[in-house]
Design a protein around this motif. Structure first.
Motif, PDB file in Angstrom:
ATOM      1  N   UNK A 110       0.706  -1.114  -0.043  1.00 42.04           N
ATOM      2  CA  UNK A 110       0.117  -0.031  -0.053  1.00 42.04           C
ATOM      3  C   UNK A 110       0.951   1.233   0.058  1.00 42.04           C
ATOM      4  N   UNK A 111       1.969   1.504   0.862  1.00 40.84           N
ATOM      5  CA  UNK A 111       2.745   2.525   0.974  1.00 40.84           C
ATOM      6  C   UNK A 111       4.172   2.013   0.959  1.00 40.84           C
ATOM      7  N   UNK A 112       4.565   0.956   0.631  1.00 38.80           N
ATOM      8  CA  UNK A 112       5.983   0.258   0.516  1.00 38.80           C
ATOM      9  C   UNK A 112       6.425   0.319   1.807  1.00 38.80           C
ATOM     10  N   UNK A 113       5.574   0.567   2.931  1.00 40.16           N
ATOM     11  CA  UNK A 113       6.240   0.102   4.294  1.00 40.16           C
ATOM     12  C   UNK A 113       6.463  -1.613   4.539  1.00 40.16           C
ATOM     13  N   UNK A 114       7.491  -2.070   5.173  1.00 40.24           N
ATOM     14  CA  UNK A 114       7.548  -3.268   5.319  1.00 40.24           C
ATOM     15  C   UNK A 114       6.473  -4.076   6.177  1.00 40.24           C
ATOM     16  N   UNK A 115       6.091  -5.305   5.869  1.00 42.01           N
ATOM     17  CA  UNK A 115       5.355  -5.938   6.902  1.00 42.01           C
ATOM     18  C   UNK A 115       5.904  -6.523   8.013  1.00 42.01           C
ATOM     19  N   UNK A 116       5.220  -6.742   8.899  1.00 41.84           N
ATOM     20  CA  UNK A 116       5.900  -7.492  10.454  1.00 41.84           C
ATOM     21  C   UNK A 116       5.290  -6.795  11.643  1.00 41.84           C
ATOM     22  N   UNK A 117       6.041  -7.167  12.633  1.00 43.02           N
ATOM     23  CA  UNK A 117       5.749  -6.341  13.955  1.00 43.02           C
ATOM     24  C   UNK A 117       7.046  -5.442  14.288  1.00 43.02           C
ATOM     25  N   UNK A 118       6.724  -4.319  14.607  1.00 42.70           N
ATOM     26  CA  UNK A 118       7.440  -3.176  15.080  1.00 42.70           C
ATOM     27  C   UNK A 118       7.252  -2.551  16.254  1.00 42.70           C
TER      28      UNK A 118
END
Length: 267
Positions: A110-118
């Motif tokens: 959607x906005x090139x942000x990586x998936x996962x937990x932060x």
């Protein structure tokens, strides 16, 4: 941890302050909030602002407005237990990629942000209702616990807000650094030098409070799925309490009583 940007409307800032008082136990479940004139005088705002703030808390299912009587803090949800065959027990390896459908190592689209937990940060355990519940479940006092808050992103969007409590600390600075990616269940277990197993998990639903609404980018009161529970060491000692609040449009939970056959995968 919540912040109020300069553009935040005054009524939302007031709602946050009231939410913080409720979380800290200043207004316990069933308590009546001060009247509009009292809140108006205390905070130096007009009654319309107070009314808007209280309405925001009502949308978030934090309070109940009883016309002609007053505004009261809602009680916590009742927990209903389902016992699972102990032979089905599995090691708790975290659920970063299974907490949401389609989760995995791929990057968001959607906005090139990586998936996962932060990691969002290590939040002080200050006696909020959530902190007290974590302490009760872990059999400790609140000041014996450490807390870490995270967000799970999927396809470029924040989909779940997560909070973890453990009965040890201080936690390594690197582990709680804001923005650090990881799998907090595994990371916390490694930090303590222990293995974790599932003890119990509960599932419920709430309306998004103001903090989670901002974090997940949804209106206050939006339905959130709640997945909470205890993980323990192999000898049964409670060692981690987790509480995930998940955008209700993004996930489902399926309880199988028989081996799953052909059909949609459980999420």
């Amino acid at each position: 941890m919540a912040t109020n940007p300069p553009s935040t409307p005054l009524y939302r800032r007031l709602a946050r302050q009231l939410q913080e008082r409720i979380d800290a136990g200043a207004y316990p479940a069933g308590a009546r909030l001060p009247s509009e004139p009292e809140l108006s005088a205390e905070f130096g705002v007009n009654r319309l602002t107070v009314r808007q703030a209280v309405a925001e808390l009502e949308r978030a299912a934090v309070v109940e407005i009883r016309r002609g009587v007053g505004t009261f803090v809602r009680p916590p949800a009742v927990r209903v237990s389902i016992t699972v065959d102990p032979r089905s027990q599995r090691f708790d390896l975290g659920s970063v990629h299974s907490a949401l459908p389609g989760g995995g190592p791929e990057g968001g689209d959607a906005d090139s942000s990586p998936d996962g937990e932060f990691v969002l940060g290590a939040r002080p355990v200050a006696g909020s209702a959530e902190d007290e519940e974590a302490a009760r479940q872990l059999g400790r006092e609140p000041d014996e616990l450490s807390r870490v808050d995270t967000v799970i992103r999927l396809r470029g969007r924040a989909r779940a807000a997560c909070s973890y409590w453990v009965p040890f600390g201080p936690l390594p600075e690197q582990l709680v650094r804001p923005g650090r990616p990881g799998n907090l269940v595994l990371d916390l277990a490694r930090a303590a030098g222990i293995e974790l197993e599932y003890d119990w998990r509960a599932f419920g639903a709430i309306g998004a409070d103001l903090t989670d609404a901002d974090l997940l980018g949804v209106p206050a009161g939006t339905p959130l799925l709640v997945r909470e529970g205890i993980s323990c060491t192999p000898d049964g000692t409670p060692a981690l309490y987790v509480r995930r609040r998940i955008d209700g449009s993004s996930a489902r939970f399926v309880l199988h009583f028989r081996e799953p056959g052909p059909g949609p995968d459980a999420s």
